[in-house]
Design a protein around this motif. Structure first.
Motif, mmCIF file in Angstrom:
data_model
loop_
_atom_site.group_PDB
_atom_site.id
_atom_site.type_symbol
_atom_site.label_atom_id
_atom_site.label_comp_id
_atom_site.label_asym_id
_atom_site.label_seq_id
_atom_site.Cartn_x
_atom_site.Cartn_y
_atom_site.Cartn_z
ATOM 1 N N GLU A 1 1.158 17.223 -8.203
ATOM 2 C CA GLU A 1 2.238 16.045 -8.353
ATOM 3 C C GLU A 1 1.481 14.570 -8.913
ATOM 4 O O GLU A 1 2.210 13.473 -9.090
ATOM 5 N N ILE A 2 0.226 14.577 -8.656
ATOM 6 C CA ILE A 2 -0.522 13.263 -8.958
ATOM 7 C C ILE A 2 -0.999 13.094 -10.378
ATOM 8 O O ILE A 2 -1.232 12.126 -11.111
ATOM 9 N N GLN A 3 -0.882 14.420 -11.234
ATOM 10 C CA GLN A 3 -1.328 14.324 -12.644
ATOM 11 C C GLN A 3 -0.538 13.404 -13.348
ATOM 12 O O GLN A 3 0.557 13.178 -12.878
#
Length: 176
Positions: free
Chosen positions: A173-175
């Motif tokens: 989800e941080i990509q």
């Protein structure tokens, strides 16, 4: 029989216990340190520890029976690496103290310090230590002939290292 020691961060107030632990000839002969370490040396070392290093001790019934630490490289291009040092009181060897210290150090290295590479040097004839290191994922990278002076003889040491088994990555989800 394995013992479950209490593992905790080493503090400057532990200097006398560490000096005692390191002083028997059978112990310092298996390190690359000088014999008969004084309390002052350990006070200095333990006072100057950097926050991102992990000096640990193992206690049984309030007595320090082992110590270990990661000494992070200070050069920027080697900041992903650390040197590992470990010592277990001779009377407590073979009782799970070394494994408990190694488990705690490797957890710290892998999950909290972001280290990719842990390195160590061990005398080539220290079979018990080598067996422990190999069981923790270390592999031999080199033999250094005549590298250490021990009891008036130059002896070989092994360079061993362990790479992080699952190097940290960004969570999905941080990509970007």
């Amino acid at each position: 029989m394995a013992v479950q020691p209490r593992i905790r961060r080493c503090e400057p107030s532990d200097a006398a216990a560490i000096a005692r632990l390191m002083s028997p000839p059978e112990v310092f002969a298996n390190t690359l340190q000088l014999p008969y370490p004084g309390v002052e040396l350990w006070v200095e070392r333990l006072t100057s520890n950097k926050p991102n290093e992990a000096p640990l001790v193992a206690e049984v019934d309030g007595q320090i029976v082992g110590c270990a630490g990661l000494h992070r490289e200070t050069e920027l291009r080697r900041a992903h690496s650390a040197q590992l040092g470990i010592t277990v009181d001779q009377a407590w060897q073979g009782k799970g103290i070394g494994r408990a210290l190694m488990t705690a150090l490797l957890d710290t290295a892998d999950n909290w310090l972001g280290l990719l590479r842990i390195e160590l040097q061990v005398f080539a004839d220290n079979a018990r230590a080598i067996k422990l290191y190999e069981s923790c994922g270390f592999v031999q990278e080199a033999v250094m002939k005549g590298h250490g002076l021990r009891n008036g003889e130059y002896v070989d040491t092994l360079v061993m290292a362990r790479l992080h088994p699952k190097p940290p990555r960004l969570r999905p989800e941080i990509q970007p």
